[in-house]
Write a protein that holds these residues in place. Structure first.
Motif, mmCIF file in Angstrom:
data_model
loop_
_atom_site.group_PDB
_atom_site.id
_atom_site.type_symbol
_atom_site.label_atom_id
_atom_site.label_comp_id
_atom_site.label_asym_id
_atom_site.label_seq_id
_atom_site.Cartn_x
_atom_site.Cartn_y
_atom_site.Cartn_z
ATOM 1 N N THR A 16 47.303 28.063 75.024
ATOM 2 C CA THR A 16 45.988 27.804 75.614
ATOM 3 C C THR A 16 45.255 29.094 75.979
ATOM 4 O O THR A 16 44.547 29.174 76.967
ATOM 5 C CB THR A 16 46.087 26.828 76.820
ATOM 6 N N LYS A 65 44.760 24.042 83.151
ATOM 7 C CA LYS A 65 45.559 23.086 83.935
ATOM 8 C C LYS A 65 45.258 21.647 83.530
ATOM 9 O O LYS A 65 46.174 20.821 83.428
ATOM 10 C CB LYS A 65 45.294 23.270 85.428
ATOM 11 N N GLU A 68 46.903 20.860 80.217
ATOM 12 C CA GLU A 68 48.352 20.675 80.399
ATOM 13 C C GLU A 68 48.658 19.292 80.968
ATOM 14 O O GLU A 68 49.664 18.675 80.592
ATOM 15 C CB GLU A 68 48.925 21.768 81.299
ATOM 16 N N LYS A 69 47.809 18.772 81.851
ATOM 17 C CA LYS A 69 48.026 17.427 82.408
ATOM 18 C C LYS A 69 47.776 16.343 81.369
ATOM 19 O O LYS A 69 48.494 15.341 81.321
ATOM 20 C CB LYS A 69 47.118 17.199 83.620
ATOM 21 N N PRO A 72 50.853 17.370 77.984
ATOM 22 C CA PRO A 72 51.875 18.292 78.490
ATOM 23 C C PRO A 72 52.635 19.000 77.365
ATOM 24 O O PRO A 72 52.890 18.418 76.306
ATOM 25 C CB PRO A 72 52.824 17.388 79.277
ATOM 26 N N SER A 73 52.984 20.243 77.615
ATOM 27 C CA SER A 73 53.736 21.009 76.618
ATOM 28 C C SER A 73 55.240 20.787 76.732
ATOM 29 O O SER A 73 55.983 21.175 75.827
ATOM 30 C CB SER A 73 53.426 22.505 76.767
ATOM 31 N N ASN A 74 55.681 20.140 77.793
ATOM 32 C CA ASN A 74 57.121 20.037 78.058
ATOM 33 C C ASN A 74 57.685 18.632 77.874
ATOM 34 O O ASN A 74 58.675 18.281 78.504
ATOM 35 C CB ASN A 74 57.428 20.543 79.467
ATOM 36 N N ILE A 75 57.053 17.828 77.033
ATOM 37 C CA ILE A 75 57.606 16.502 76.736
ATOM 38 C C ILE A 75 57.933 16.439 75.245
ATOM 39 O O ILE A 75 57.424 17.231 74.453
ATOM 40 C CB ILE A 75 56.636 15.358 77.140
ATOM 41 N N PHE A 89 52.675 19.599 70.849
ATOM 42 C CA PHE A 89 51.588 19.536 71.828
ATOM 43 C C PHE A 89 50.350 20.268 71.328
ATOM 44 O O PHE A 89 49.215 19.855 71.597
ATOM 45 C CB PHE A 89 52.036 20.108 73.190
ATOM 46 N N ARG A 93 46.588 18.591 71.137
ATOM 47 C CA ARG A 93 45.480 19.212 71.880
ATOM 48 C C ARG A 93 44.324 19.558 70.946
ATOM 49 O O ARG A 93 43.158 19.295 71.261
ATOM 50 C CB ARG A 93 45.962 20.472 72.600
#
Length: 139
Positions: A16, A65, A68-69, A72-75, A89, A93
């Motif tokens: 990002t 932010k 990211e919500k 999400p990059s961590n799923i 992700f 995006r």
């Protein structure tokens, strides 16, 4: 009708990273000698996007932010399971924000608001060299 195209290259950090392209687009516009028409800014690729925003550190952080919500990059992503590159992700995006932007050109000027800049957002999970196509059509 005249058409003028030029490609500008930028280096990005990924994750990002938001790059202000307004000056580069304005410089290409000046070289085009086109006074009235449309300016399209386009990024080939599936992990970047173009938009406008006030290029101010607070709002840039707010946008990062919010993105990211929303994505999400961590799923887990199916793309990652298939290709193993960890940037699922990034593709989602980019698809939501889009790879191009068109701005009206009136009397030799981009029709941007006072606090509105043209930005490229690199969503990939690594540094990249990007080529941004600036395509101007008009008279």
């Amino acid at each position: 009708m005249m058409i003028f195209s030029e490609t500008v290259s930028i280096s990005t950090k990924g994750f990002t990273d938001i790059i202000d392209l307004t000056d580069q687009v304005s410089a290409v516009l000046k070289r085009s000698k086109i006074d009235s028409g449309l300016v399209t800014v386009f990024c080939p690729g599936s992990t970047g996007a173009l938009t406008t925003i006030e290029y101010e550190s607070g709002v840039l952080e707010d946008l990062q932010k919010a993105i990211e919500k929303i994505v999400p990059s961590n799923i887990p992503y199916e793309h990652d399971r298939r290709w193993g590159d960890g940037n699922g992700f990034s593709h989602v995006r980019s698809a939501l924000m889009k790879p191009s932007l068109t701005i009206p050109l009136i009397q030799g000027r981009l029709s941007l608001g006072t606090w509105q800049q043209i930005v490229f957002i690199d969503f990939d999970n690594r540094k990249r060299e990007r080529n941004i196509i600036i395509h101007i059509m008009g008279e």
